[in-house]
Design an enzyme around this catalytic site. Structure first.
Site, PDB file in Angstrom:
ATOM      1  CG  HIS A   1      -1.686   1.302   1.371  1.00  0.00           C
ATOM      2  ND1 HIS A   1      -1.606   2.093   2.495  1.00  0.00           N
ATOM      3  CD2 HIS A   1      -2.538   1.940   0.518  1.00  0.00           C
ATOM      4  CE1 HIS A   1      -2.386   3.153   2.337  1.00  0.00           C
ATOM      5  NE2 HIS A   1      -2.960   3.084   1.143  1.00  0.00           N
ATOM      6  CB  SER A   2       0.894   4.295   0.285  1.00  0.00           C
ATOM      7  OG  SER A   2       1.346   5.620   0.154  1.00  0.00           O
ATOM      8  CG  MET A   3       5.479   6.084   0.520  1.00  0.00           C
ATOM      9  SD  MET A   3       6.160   6.645  -1.054  1.00  0.00           S
ATOM     10  CE  MET A   3       7.907   6.676  -0.681  1.00  0.00           C
TER      11      MET A   3
END
Length: 592
Positions: free
Chosen positions: A173-175
């Site tokens: 998720h995300s980074m």
């Protein structure tokens, strides 16, 4: 006097700039659809079992931990290692919690229960101590190295098992998705330790806020490696963006670089994902029930029955991801689907010679095959379109070769259909199927349920209508309009001169119906042919429906395709489509 006049002009200019910026920011933060994600719930109390790491590893990374997700009896059974399932690792993003794994982990557990644990997934989650890596990139390399050690530790938990895995799947998720891609840059990392990578709202192209050189250097290292080594990277990767609801990570940043020789990567916006069809914000993408259900269906279809692990066949991986995330034919996934189907059994064969046909099925006692002879239609029409409101996964439309009125075997055309929220539809260009003598629509025997099947033959030019968008600086004061007078079931509105990020428009579709007693649904699908960022609007007609028209990805210079508004309409209604510039959304696009 002159100086006073100049200062007034300056003041007026600054006030105008502030007003425009405020208008643009309002559009970015508030000018999107409501959250249509359903919340995913746990059926039993979630438990996070801490995995004991080697002492040297725990000492080197004292702030980081590894957990195994579980619920109820599954959690109790797996407190005693080793494990027997298929390992999946969840990597949280900036300030993210390892507990965010619970939505996808719980759904996977329910799915495994449905098949009596013939296969099941073990969901691990890494605790990065909720570090703010989007603001300070100094920890990104450390996180990457820790994940590498976690993968090796996880695989040891299956040692001695009959179907022990040799690799893991990763959801980032995300980074966390960027950290997963960074694994390949490590000197001692073996690429075959990862069999699949799915990223959710990960800014792959560039950092959202390049606040320090650690972030920019990390991005440069990762992206340069993936570009320079694209021919040698065999990792199947799917990037899912949240759409316009995610104002933290603009969806344009999530699209993986398109390299002609790297065909193992897919990028898609959640609003285009079949059976999901919603935009998600930056956090809801990890718990959005519609999206997580799609993800888990894909995971189970990726299992190799022989190894009881995720398949190593890259072609099958892409086929599964395309089936669930790009175009769903309203059938269960099959690696090698049967193209020829038997059309036998006790059933009625009914010839249909008209060019437009509707059948309402209700409490049918017999199976019926409706046959459409194509010879005469080919002389007049270019296309045939069929749709059904029965959304089961059975085959429903076939083609007969060299048949007079009925055939024992037919080509299963159901695999070419497309699932939409309220219908499954099929469009065929007749010249692409010269060997077909008949089209066959199958209506099964049903009890207590009602559905409608429609078919129509038409010339392409009667259903393709050009609508040039308005000028950027018309400020919404002018508009352009088309009226659909004919009683067709499907139209393509070609949105000419639309292909740039800074463009934004409002489309208004007004439907007027005559003699309609029952509730009718129309679907308006914005189709962007150069990227997977389609969005759907469902309207109960008659009605007036507003649709936002803007892009995540600009049209490539060498691309000649045209953006389309695909309209799945009712033959009892007339539609009026109007487009005009949306100045506030233009400002939002520029600011985002």
């Amino acid at each position: 006097m002159f100086l006073q006049s100049v200062s007034l002009w300056n003041l007026a200019f600054y006030v105008l700039m502030v007003f425009m910026a405020t208008l643009g920011l309002w559009d970015v933060f508030f000018g999107f659809e409501e959250n249509k994600c359903s919340m995913s719930y746990m059926f039993e109390y979630p438990e996070y079992q801490k995995i004991e790491l080697p002492k040297k590893l725990a000492k080197r990374y004292p702030a980081y931990e590894l957990y195994l997700y579980g619920e109820g009896s599954y959690a109790e059974e797996h407190k005693i290692l080793p494990l027997t399932g298929i390992p999946v690792v969840f990597l949280p993003g900036n300030a993210g919690s390892y507990k965010q794994v619970r939505s996808v982990g719980s759904i996977a557990l329910r799915k495994a229960e449905d098949i009596d644990f013939r296969y099941h997934f073990d969901f691990f989650s890494v605790n990065f101590n909720e570090e703010l890596v989007a603001l300070y990139g100094g920890s990104l390399q450390k996180q990457t190295k820790f994940v590498h050690e976690c993968i090796k530790t996880i695989l040891k938990l299956y040692k001695g098992q009959e179907f022990a895995p040799k690799s893991v799947a990763i959801i980032g998720h995300s980074m966390g998705g960027l950290v997963a891609r960074a694994l390949l840059t490590l000197k001692n990392f073996k690429q075959d330790l990862i069999n699949l990578l799915i990223t959710q709202a990960t800014p792959h192209v560039a950092p959202v806020m390049p606040l320090d050189r650690f972030i920019t250097d990390f991005y440069m290292t990762v992206n340069n490696y993936w570009i320079l080594n694209a021919r040698h990277i065999n990792l199947t990767t799917l990037s899912v963006a949240g759409g316009f609801r995610d104002y933290q990570v603009r969806s344009g940043l999530t699209f993986l670089p398109k390299l002609s020789h790297h065909t193992s990567a897919l990028s898609v916006v959640s609003s285009a994902v079949p059976k999901t069809w919603v935009s998600t914000d930056h956090l809801s993408i990890v718990w959005c029930k519609q999206l997580q259900l799609t993800t888990i269906r894909a995971f189970f279809d990726l299992i190799d029955a022989d190894t009881k692990q995720i398949t190593q066949n890259p072609k099958k991986k892409l086929s599964v991801l395309n089936h669930h995330f790009i175009r769903h034919p309203a059938k269960h996934f099959e690696e090698n689907p049967a193209i020829i189907s038997d059309l036998t059994g006790t059933s009625m064969w009914v010839p249909v010679k008209v060019s437009k046909w509707t059948y309402v099925a209700y409490n049918e006692s017999d199976k019926i095959y409706f046959t459409f002879p194509l010879a005469n239609h080919r002389k007049i029409y270019t296309h045939v379109y069929c749709q059904s409101t029965m959304l089961d996964t059975n085959s429903w439309i076939f083609g007969c070769i060299n048949s007079t009125s009925m055939c024992r075997q037919g080509i299963d055309l159901s695999w070419k259909a497309e699932l939409l929220p309220t219908i499954k539809s099929l469009m065929l260009r007749l010249q692409d199927y010269p060997s077909l003598s008949h089209l066959v629509v199958y209506v099964p025997s049903i009890h207590g349920s009602k559905f409608v099947v429609d078919c129509e033959f038409f010339k392409k030019e009667t259903r393709s209508i050009q609508l040039p968008v308005t000028h950027l600086f018309s400020f919404g004061l002018s508009s352009r309009k088309v009226i659909l007078n004919t009683s067709g079931l499907f139209y393509n509105i070609e949105l000419l001169n639309f292909g740039q990020i800074y463009q934004a428009f409002k489309i208004n579709v007004v439907s007027k119906c005559s003699g309609v007693k029952e509730e009718i649904t129309s679907i308006y699908k914005l189709h962007i042919p150069w990227s997977y960022e389609d969005s759907l609007t469902i309207a109960q007609v008659p009605s007036s429906t507003e649709i936002s028209l803007k892009l995540h990805i600009a049209q490539p210079e060498n691309d000649s395709h045209v953006a389309l508004l695909k309209m799945y309409t009712s033959s009892d209604c007339q539609y009026e489509v109007t487009v005009k510039t949306s100045f506030s959304q233009i400002l939002g696009q520029v600011i985002a």
